[in-house]
Scaffold this active site. Structure first.
Site, short mmCIF file in Angstrom:
data_model
loop_
_atom_site.label_atom_id
_atom_site.label_comp_id
_atom_site.label_asym_id
_atom_site.label_seq_id
_atom_site.Cartn_x
_atom_site.Cartn_y
_atom_site.Cartn_z
N GLY A 13 -27.39 4.84 4.44
CA GLY A 13 -28.07 5.16 3.20
C GLY A 13 -29.57 5.22 3.43
CG ASP B 255 -23.17 -1.32 0.79
OD1 ASP B 255 -23.19 -0.89 1.97
OD2 ASP B 255 -24.00 -0.94 -0.06
#
Length: 349
Positions: free
Chosen positions: A67, A147
């Site tokens: 990310g 995550d």
């Protein structure tokens, strides 16, 4: 000349096709790209022209190396602790849509597949890897936790391989990716374009070959006895003690990594993998992970980890806690249930 978007969504033949197109940043996923993916999946769900979804990436270095967290870091330094959670909440809803999608999704994952890249490719129904593939969930090194539904993959891995990969952030190739449950099929990358063409023409994942053996063998199966003996221990202190008592080359390497990364993130990761193993659904995994990431910028060691690894790149994070000084109450507070206003809306997932 019109510049192509960083996430290209279009229909081709019988498929909806999503292509990461941010090669200069190793196809790092930002908020806008996550929204493009979700919007496309919503459009194609009931589109009779779309029989399957194909996800791939431009360039040969990375499918998606994670990310884009630099913006979250900079805003966090200014005192904005919500920009990260807003991104993560939308990203997690998108991850769930991929995992629960009613049509086949085929992901071709070359090069680096890390963090956010696992959240896109790792939940597809057909996950293809090649000889360049390098998969990892390295979040404990930046003060975060695995995550994007990564704890679900880790929880389902053989034995305690999930704890090992989650805590250390170990990087694995194609063979180990299949063994650990991050991928389904090895196909030499020279064959990928022909397979994509067939998939586009037919919309049928049945055209995929049974898969072969990667040129580079994996290591995890051979390490399983040592992994399970140490990482099956009841808590982080017991894991460290088991590795210290072992004295093997494997144990020494694992200890070095665990001592370098955030003890706070490691303890939370251990708890999260086991929470998800007790309730192994994508939605439970994402909601549990969001407990930590919601609070990470303000209350965990995320800002320091990103500073050391990505911003200043001195690779010398000054963690607030060590394995010896970390209070259990701090971990418990970061993993407390989500406030009502921050629940993830999976209604349309």
């Amino acid at each position: 000349m019109t510049e192509l978007p960083t996430m290209i969504a279009r229909k081709e033949g019988r498929v909806g096709r999503l292509t990461f197109n941010r090669t200069a940043a190793l196809n790092a996923l930002d908020h806008e790209m996550a929204v493009v993916i979700e919007d496309a999946l919503d459009r194609w769900r009931d589109d009779a022209e779309v029989a399957a979804v194909l996800i791939d990436a431009a360039g040969d270095r990375a499918f998606c190396a994670g990310g884009d967290i630099a913006a979250i870091y900079h805003e966090g330094r200014k005192g904005d602790f919500e920009i990260g959670p807003r991104f993560w909440r939308d990203e997690y809803r998108m991850n769930a849509k991929i995992a629960e999608y009613p049509k086949p999704i085929v992901a071709f994952m070359q090069g680096f597949v890390m963090g956010g890249g696992v959240g896109v490719g790792g939940h597809a129904s057909h996950r293809i890897v090649g000889d360049s593939t390098q998969i990892a969930m390295p979040e404990t090194g930046i003060g975060l936790i695995p995550d994007v539904g990564g704890t679900l993959i880790l929880a389902r891995a053989p034995g305690h391989v999930g704890e090992y990969l989650g805590l250390t952030g170990g990087r694995i190739g194609a063979a180990d990716a299949i063994y650990a449950g991050f991928a389904d099929l090895y196909v030499p990358e020279a064959e990928w374009e022909a397979l994509k063409a067939q998939l586009i023409a037919t919309g049928d994942p049945g055209i995929l070959p049974p898969g072969g053996q990667p040129a580079q063998p994996g290591q995890l199966a051979a390490q399983r006895v040592e992994i399970d003996a140490a990482f099956g221990a009841p808590d982080l202190h017991a894991i460290l003690a088991a590795l210290e008592a072992s004295g093997t080359e494997f144990a020494a390497a694992a200890l070095k990594t665990l001592r370098r990364n955030s003890a706070l993130s490691e303890a939370a990761t251990l708890a999260l993998v086991r929470m998800t193993r007790a309730n192994p659904t994508i939605r439970a995994a994402l909601e549990n992970e969001f407990r930590f990431t919601l609070r990470a910028v303000e209350h965990a060691e995320f800002l320091e980890g990103v500073r050391a690894q990505i911003i200043d790149k001195d690779r010398k994070p000054q963690w607030k806690y060590t394995h010896d000084t970390l209070p259990d109450a701090v971990v418990a507070a970061l993993l407390a249930p989500l406030p009502a206003q921050w629940r993830i809306d999976f209604a349309d997932a």
